[in-house]
Write a protein that holds these residues in place. Structure first.
Motif, short mmCIF file in Angstrom:
data_model
loop_
_atom_site.label_atom_id
_atom_site.label_comp_id
_atom_site.label_asym_id
_atom_site.label_seq_id
_atom_site.Cartn_x
_atom_site.Cartn_y
_atom_site.Cartn_z
N UNK A 190 28.89 -7.93 -40.01
CA UNK A 190 28.42 -6.90 -39.10
C UNK A 190 26.92 -6.70 -39.24
N UNK A 191 26.20 -7.80 -39.32
CA UNK A 191 24.76 -7.69 -39.37
C UNK A 191 24.15 -8.54 -38.26
N UNK A 192 22.85 -8.28 -38.00
CA UNK A 192 22.11 -8.99 -36.95
C UNK A 192 22.72 -8.76 -35.56
N UNK A 193 22.85 -7.49 -35.19
CA UNK A 193 23.40 -7.11 -33.88
C UNK A 193 22.27 -6.79 -32.93
N UNK A 194 22.42 -7.26 -31.69
CA UNK A 194 21.51 -6.89 -30.62
C UNK A 194 22.35 -6.37 -29.47
N UNK A 195 22.16 -5.09 -29.14
CA UNK A 195 22.84 -4.47 -28.01
C UNK A 195 21.74 -3.93 -27.11
N UNK A 196 21.56 -4.57 -25.95
CA UNK A 196 20.42 -4.24 -25.11
C UNK A 196 20.78 -4.31 -23.62
N UNK A 210 39.70 7.46 -27.44
CA UNK A 210 38.75 6.37 -27.45
C UNK A 210 37.37 6.81 -27.94
N UNK A 211 36.69 5.88 -28.59
CA UNK A 211 35.28 6.10 -28.90
C UNK A 211 34.50 5.87 -27.62
N UNK A 212 33.22 6.18 -27.65
CA UNK A 212 32.47 5.98 -26.41
C UNK A 212 31.20 5.19 -26.67
N UNK A 213 31.04 4.11 -25.91
CA UNK A 213 29.82 3.33 -25.98
C UNK A 213 29.69 2.58 -27.28
N UNK A 214 28.66 2.89 -28.04
CA UNK A 214 28.42 2.21 -29.30
C UNK A 214 28.74 3.17 -30.43
N UNK A 215 29.73 2.81 -31.21
CA UNK A 215 30.13 3.66 -32.33
C UNK A 215 30.64 2.76 -33.44
N UNK A 216 30.12 2.90 -34.63
CA UNK A 216 30.58 2.12 -35.77
C UNK A 216 31.99 2.59 -36.12
N UNK A 217 32.92 1.67 -36.09
CA UNK A 217 34.32 1.99 -36.36
C UNK A 217 34.54 2.14 -37.85
N UNK A 218 35.02 3.28 -38.29
CA UNK A 218 35.22 3.55 -39.70
C UNK A 218 36.15 2.53 -40.34
N UNK A 219 37.20 2.13 -39.65
CA UNK A 219 38.20 1.24 -40.22
C UNK A 219 37.71 -0.20 -40.40
N UNK A 220 36.75 -0.63 -39.60
CA UNK A 220 36.32 -2.03 -39.67
C UNK A 220 34.90 -2.22 -40.19
N UNK A 221 34.23 -1.15 -40.55
CA UNK A 221 32.87 -1.28 -41.06
C UNK A 221 32.89 -1.93 -42.43
N UNK A 222 31.78 -2.53 -42.81
CA UNK A 222 31.68 -3.16 -44.13
C UNK A 222 30.35 -2.77 -44.76
N UNK A 223 30.24 -2.91 -46.10
CA UNK A 223 28.95 -2.64 -46.74
C UNK A 223 27.86 -3.60 -46.29
N UNK A 224 28.21 -4.69 -45.63
CA UNK A 224 27.25 -5.67 -45.14
C UNK A 224 26.75 -5.33 -43.73
N UNK A 225 26.95 -4.13 -43.27
CA UNK A 225 26.48 -3.71 -41.96
C UNK A 225 25.01 -3.33 -42.06
N UNK A 226 24.16 -4.10 -41.38
CA UNK A 226 22.72 -3.82 -41.38
C UNK A 226 22.05 -4.64 -40.28
N UNK A 227 20.76 -4.42 -40.10
CA UNK A 227 19.94 -5.14 -39.12
C UNK A 227 20.55 -5.09 -37.73
#
Length: 134
Positions: A1-7, A20-37
């Motif tokens: 979950x790193x190096x994301x571009x949403x534009x 439902x979540x809306x738009x861009x939302x980090x999902x608690x269940x699938x996030x990882x400590x490697x989420x960055x950039x």
């Protein structure tokens, strides 16, 4: 979950579905400590008034200390249509987060060079809009 571009996306809230979540939302269940950039630029949220007022938060990019943070991510130019200033901020980030970003004028330095060049290549291509929610 790193190096994301949403534009350059448009999130159109014709109807609210409570589960439902809306738009861009980090999902608690699938996030990882490697989420960055992450780079989140020039996205528009329209018909935001269709979301219940108590759920109209900003971009949900962090949760419980994990996610995209100003130190290594970039957010700018995202809009919403339900406020006078039309600025969509990031929930949990300080209001002055732009000042915390290294090289804040060069968002391309956050991502690998090949991602930046692909964005440059495709950003001027018009994408047809299809409304599947009618």
């Amino acid at each position: 979950m790193s190096n994301w571009l949403v534009a350059g996306n448009t999130f159109d809230w014709k109807k609210w579905e409570d589960s439902y979540a809306f738009g861009m939302e980090l999902n608690w269940a699938t996030r990882t400590p490697n989420t960055h950039k992450g780079v989140f630029i020039s996205n528009a949220y329209i018909n935001y008034q269709n979301i219940p007022s108590n759920r109209r938060i900003g971009l949900g990019l962090t949760t419980d200390g994990v996610g995209f943070f100003p130190v290594d991510s970039y957010v700018a130019g995202n809009t919403r249509d339900d406020t006078a200033d039309r600025i969509l901020k990031v929930s949990g980030w300080p209001d002055d987060y732009q000042d915390l970003i290294p090289n804040k004028k060069a968002w391309g330095k956050v991502l690998p060079a090949d991602m930046t060049s692909k964005y440059e290549e495709y950003s001027n291509i018009s994408t047809p809009l299809r409304d599947n929610l009618r």
